[in-house]
Design a protein around this motif. Structure first.
Motif, mmCIF file in Angstrom:
data_model
loop_
_atom_site.group_PDB
_atom_site.id
_atom_site.type_symbol
_atom_site.label_atom_id
_atom_site.label_comp_id
_atom_site.label_asym_id
_atom_site.label_seq_id
_atom_site.Cartn_x
_atom_site.Cartn_y
_atom_site.Cartn_z
ATOM 1 N N ALA A 29 -62.769 11.575 -10.070
ATOM 2 C CA ALA A 29 -61.507 11.598 -10.811
ATOM 3 C C ALA A 29 -61.355 13.041 -11.283
ATOM 4 O O ALA A 29 -61.561 13.361 -12.453
ATOM 5 C CB ALA A 29 -61.535 10.624 -11.978
ATOM 6 N N ALA A 30 -61.009 13.909 -10.360
ATOM 7 C CA ALA A 30 -61.142 15.348 -10.605
ATOM 8 C C ALA A 30 -60.040 16.129 -9.895
ATOM 9 O O ALA A 30 -59.250 15.564 -9.140
ATOM 10 C CB ALA A 30 -62.505 15.831 -10.121
ATOM 11 N N GLY A 31 -59.996 17.445 -10.173
ATOM 12 C CA GLY A 31 -59.068 18.343 -9.492
ATOM 13 C C GLY A 31 -57.626 18.177 -9.919
ATOM 14 O O GLY A 31 -56.714 18.339 -9.110
ATOM 15 N N GLN A 32 -57.398 17.923 -11.211
ATOM 16 C CA GLN A 32 -56.035 17.661 -11.692
ATOM 17 C C GLN A 32 -55.209 18.909 -11.947
ATOM 18 O O GLN A 32 -54.057 18.814 -12.371
ATOM 19 C CB GLN A 32 -56.072 16.816 -12.975
ATOM 20 N N GLY A 33 -55.770 20.092 -11.705
ATOM 21 C CA GLY A 33 -54.993 21.304 -11.899
ATOM 22 C C GLY A 33 -54.432 21.393 -13.300
ATOM 23 O O GLY A 33 -55.106 21.097 -14.284
ATOM 24 N N GLY A 34 -53.162 21.766 -13.412
ATOM 25 C CA GLY A 34 -52.522 21.838 -14.722
ATOM 26 C C GLY A 34 -51.682 20.624 -15.036
ATOM 27 O O GLY A 34 -50.915 20.632 -16.001
ATOM 28 N N PHE A 35 -51.808 19.555 -14.233
ATOM 29 C CA PHE A 35 -50.935 18.400 -14.404
ATOM 30 C C PHE A 35 -51.708 17.133 -14.759
ATOM 31 O O PHE A 35 -51.198 16.025 -14.628
ATOM 32 C CB PHE A 35 -50.108 18.157 -13.129
ATOM 33 N N GLY A 36 -52.952 17.297 -15.240
ATOM 34 C CA GLY A 36 -53.763 16.119 -15.561
ATOM 35 C C GLY A 36 -53.200 15.284 -16.678
ATOM 36 O O GLY A 36 -53.312 14.049 -16.661
ATOM 37 N N ILE A 37 -52.571 15.925 -17.670
ATOM 38 C CA ILE A 37 -52.032 15.169 -18.800
ATOM 39 C C ILE A 37 -50.762 14.433 -18.406
ATOM 40 O O ILE A 37 -50.597 13.243 -18.673
ATOM 41 C CB ILE A 37 -51.799 16.102 -20.000
ATOM 42 N N GLN A 38 -49.848 15.122 -17.724
ATOM 43 C CA GLN A 38 -48.571 14.496 -17.404
ATOM 44 C C GLN A 38 -48.710 13.369 -16.375
ATOM 45 O O GLN A 38 -47.826 12.520 -16.264
ATOM 46 C CB GLN A 38 -47.574 15.526 -16.927
ATOM 47 N N THR A 39 -49.805 13.344 -15.624
ATOM 48 C CA THR A 39 -50.026 12.288 -14.629
ATOM 49 C C THR A 39 -51.050 11.247 -15.079
ATOM 50 O O THR A 39 -51.328 10.296 -14.345
ATOM 51 C CB THR A 39 -50.515 12.889 -13.298
ATOM 52 N N ALA A 40 -51.621 11.425 -16.281
ATOM 53 C CA ALA A 40 -52.769 10.612 -16.690
ATOM 54 C C ALA A 40 -52.522 9.106 -16.680
ATOM 55 O O ALA A 40 -53.391 8.350 -16.218
ATOM 56 C CB ALA A 40 -53.260 11.059 -18.071
ATOM 57 N N VAL A 42 -47.973 38.880 -31.926
ATOM 58 C CA VAL A 42 -48.732 37.881 -31.171
ATOM 59 C C VAL A 42 -49.574 37.137 -32.203
ATOM 60 O O VAL A 42 -50.553 37.669 -32.718
ATOM 61 C CB VAL A 42 -49.623 38.522 -30.096
ATOM 62 N N GLU A 43 -49.163 35.931 -32.546
ATOM 63 C CA GLU A 43 -49.819 35.189 -33.626
ATOM 64 C C GLU A 43 -51.115 34.517 -33.181
ATOM 65 O O GLU A 43 -52.025 34.343 -33.994
ATOM 66 C CB GLU A 43 -48.853 34.133 -34.173
ATOM 67 N N ARG A 44 -51.160 34.155 -31.926
ATOM 68 C CA ARG A 44 -52.330 33.428 -31.435
ATOM 69 C C ARG A 44 -52.388 33.582 -29.937
ATOM 70 O O ARG A 44 -51.357 33.720 -29.284
ATOM 71 C CB ARG A 44 -52.216 31.943 -31.829
ATOM 72 N N ARG A 45 -53.581 33.580 -29.380
ATOM 73 C CA ARG A 45 -53.745 33.619 -27.930
ATOM 74 C C ARG A 45 -54.918 32.736 -27.563
ATOM 75 O O ARG A 45 -55.879 32.635 -28.326
ATOM 76 C CB ARG A 45 -53.932 35.056 -27.455
ATOM 77 N N TRP A 46 -54.831 32.093 -26.446
ATOM 78 C CA TRP A 46 -55.926 31.229 -26.011
ATOM 79 C C TRP A 46 -55.868 31.086 -24.493
ATOM 80 O O TRP A 46 -54.918 31.524 -23.851
ATOM 81 C CB TRP A 46 -55.886 29.860 -26.693
ATOM 82 N N ALA A 47 -56.894 30.511 -23.944
ATOM 83 C CA ALA A 47 -56.941 30.272 -22.499
ATOM 84 C C ALA A 47 -57.546 28.902 -22.251
ATOM 85 O O ALA A 47 -58.319 28.387 -23.066
ATOM 86 C CB ALA A 47 -57.756 31.351 -21.792
ATOM 87 N N GLY A 48 -57.165 28.321 -21.146
ATOM 88 C CA GLY A 48 -57.708 27.032 -20.746
ATOM 89 C C GLY A 48 -58.118 27.067 -19.289
ATOM 90 O O GLY A 48 -57.849 28.039 -18.568
ATOM 91 N N LEU A 49 -58.776 26.010 -18.854
ATOM 92 C CA LEU A 49 -59.229 25.902 -17.471
ATOM 93 C C LEU A 49 -58.409 24.847 -16.737
ATOM 94 O O LEU A 49 -58.181 23.756 -17.254
ATOM 95 C CB LEU A 49 -60.714 25.521 -17.424
ATOM 96 N N ARG A 50 -57.981 25.192 -15.554
ATOM 97 C CA ARG A 50 -57.286 24.238 -14.679
ATOM 98 C C ARG A 50 -58.030 24.270 -13.348
ATOM 99 O O ARG A 50 -58.333 25.349 -12.823
ATOM 100 C CB ARG A 50 -55.820 24.637 -14.520
ATOM 101 N N SER A 51 -58.350 23.116 -12.819
ATOM 102 C CA SER A 51 -59.262 23.043 -11.675
ATOM 103 C C SER A 51 -58.593 22.354 -10.499
ATOM 104 O O SER A 51 -58.009 21.278 -10.650
ATOM 105 C CB SER A 51 -60.530 22.284 -12.072
ATOM 106 N N PHE A 52 -58.712 22.979 -9.338
ATOM 107 C CA PHE A 52 -58.059 22.472 -8.141
ATOM 108 C C PHE A 52 -59.060 22.220 -7.020
ATOM 109 O O PHE A 52 -59.994 23.002 -6.817
ATOM 110 C CB PHE A 52 -57.037 23.486 -7.615
ATOM 111 N N ALA A 53 -58.821 21.148 -6.273
ATOM 112 C CA ALA A 53 -59.494 20.951 -4.988
ATOM 113 C C ALA A 53 -58.894 21.942 -3.991
ATOM 114 O O ALA A 53 -57.858 22.554 -4.258
ATOM 115 C CB ALA A 53 -59.297 19.511 -4.514
#
Length: 363
Positions: A316-327, A286-297
């Motif tokens: 402009a909120a509640g993008q879950g894990g798809f905020g980048i692909q829908t930006a 396991v070379e690296r591990r990290w965590a991120g936040l995804r936020s939902f309405a």
């Protein structure tokens, strides 16, 4: 202090792309709590674009963003293989049916032909060839540069402390100073509800969740050109990266308070256990591990639009894990709503994402 037309709280991908869309038409200020934009969810993304990710209600925003991604050169071919066991046949059928009315080129395949070492109980496969890697850093940097070129200002280390609406304008207090703006945009990601409270706005119940990622070395390197692999039941996904590395997630969603989130060892162990139940590739490191936040309405759809109770406050909120692909499409949608002019992205219904759907009207 003459102030700005629009102050955007949050300079991640959502705030940055919205600033880029607005800056040619309005005076824009980006307020970023961290010293560097994109430190949280934007900088920790799994970085892939998939028209099926997030489900049919998100797909219009993702599909409408395709042209902007292509123009920017921010996508590279990847493909996505959705796999399931015999008992998942119903899920596979429902997945295909959910996108039957779209142009997404889904097709059934033998997953064993695409993933060497796949364990024999994984018998169902659906290929989504249009899925692609995203150059998140390039896209985010380009949005910030476009906004700056068109006159937008960026204040970093500017954590919101208070915002008060007086005489039709927002008086905004941050750790970097005080500002004035006509419209206050809440693009604060996991902190969206906290920002609303500071502005005297009723929160919508936007909940942050922890998502874990790990970068692995395996005994058998992923073959060149292998697709992103996702469990149709939502228990894991993994994708090849440069240099024979592999990114793996247990597809976890652990509710947390907004903070600089870190991975839990148990979640990494769960991810590896699930992975080794899919393929016969032994994990060597396991070379690296990290965590991120995804936020939902509460209904798991993003929120774009003016608050129905407090004038001049825009969600402009509640993008879950798809905020980048829908930006790109989301920024176009939000800019049109903010400016009261301009066309909506093709195929996107703004009412679907309006904060008024939560049943609160201005008194």
């Amino acid at each position: 202090m003459s102030g700005q037309d629009v102050a955007i709280v949050g300079a991640g991908i959502v705030g940055a792309t919205l600033a880029a869309a607005l800056a040619p038409h309005a005076r824009v200020l980006l307020l970023e709590a961290e010293d560097q934009p994109g430190y949280h969810s934007t900088g920790r993304s799994a970085a892939f674009w998939s028209e099926t990710y997030g489900g049919p209600a998100i797909q219009p925003l993702t599909s409408a963003s395709a042209a902007a991604f292509a123009t920017g050169g921010w996508l590279e071919p990847l493909g996505s293989l959705h796999i399931g066991r015999a008992e998942d046949e119903g899920r596979i059928d429902a997945f295909i049916a959910a996108f039957a009315g779209t142009a997404i080129p889904l097709r059934r395949v033998d997953p064993a032909a695409l993933v060497p070492g796949l364990r024999p109980d994984w018998v169902h496969g659906v290929l989504e060839p249009s899925c692609a890697y995203i150059d998140v850093g390039g896209m985010h940097g380009a949005a910030l540069a476009t906004a700056k070129r068109n006159g937008a200002a960026l204040a970093t280390g500017a954590r919101l402390e208070a915002a008060e609406r007086r005489e039709g304008r927002w008086r905004i207090t941050t750790t970097a100073g005080e500002f004035v703006a006509d419209v206050l945009v809440d693009a604060a990601g996991a902190w969206a509800d906290a920002v609303a409270v500071l502005a005297g706005v009723r929160p919508l119940g936007i909940q942050p969740y922890r998502r874990t990622m790990a970068q692995l070395r395996t005994e058998r390197a992923a073959p060149e050109g292998m697709a992103h692999v996702a469990d149709i039941a939502g228990r894991f996904y993994f994708k090849p990266e440069a240099g024979g590395k592999l990114w793996l997630s247990p597809h976890d969603e652990t509710p947390v308070d907004p903070h600089d989130v870190a991975p839990e060892e148990l979640d990494v162990a769960i991810a590896i256990d699930r992975f080794e139940g899919v393929v016969d590739w032994r994990v060597t490191a396991v070379e690296r591990r990290w965590a991120g936040l995804r936020s939902f309405a509460p209904d798991r759809l993003p929120v774009y639009g003016f608050d129905p109770q407090v004038p001049g406050f825009f969600w402009a909120a509640g993008q879950g894990g798809f905020g980048i692909q829908t930006a790109p499409a989301a920024a176009e949608l939000a800019a049109a709503l903010l400016l009261g002019r301009g066309e909506m992205p093709a195929g996107v219904d703004p009412a679907r994402y309006s904060p008024t759907r939560f049943g609160v009207s201005r008194s």
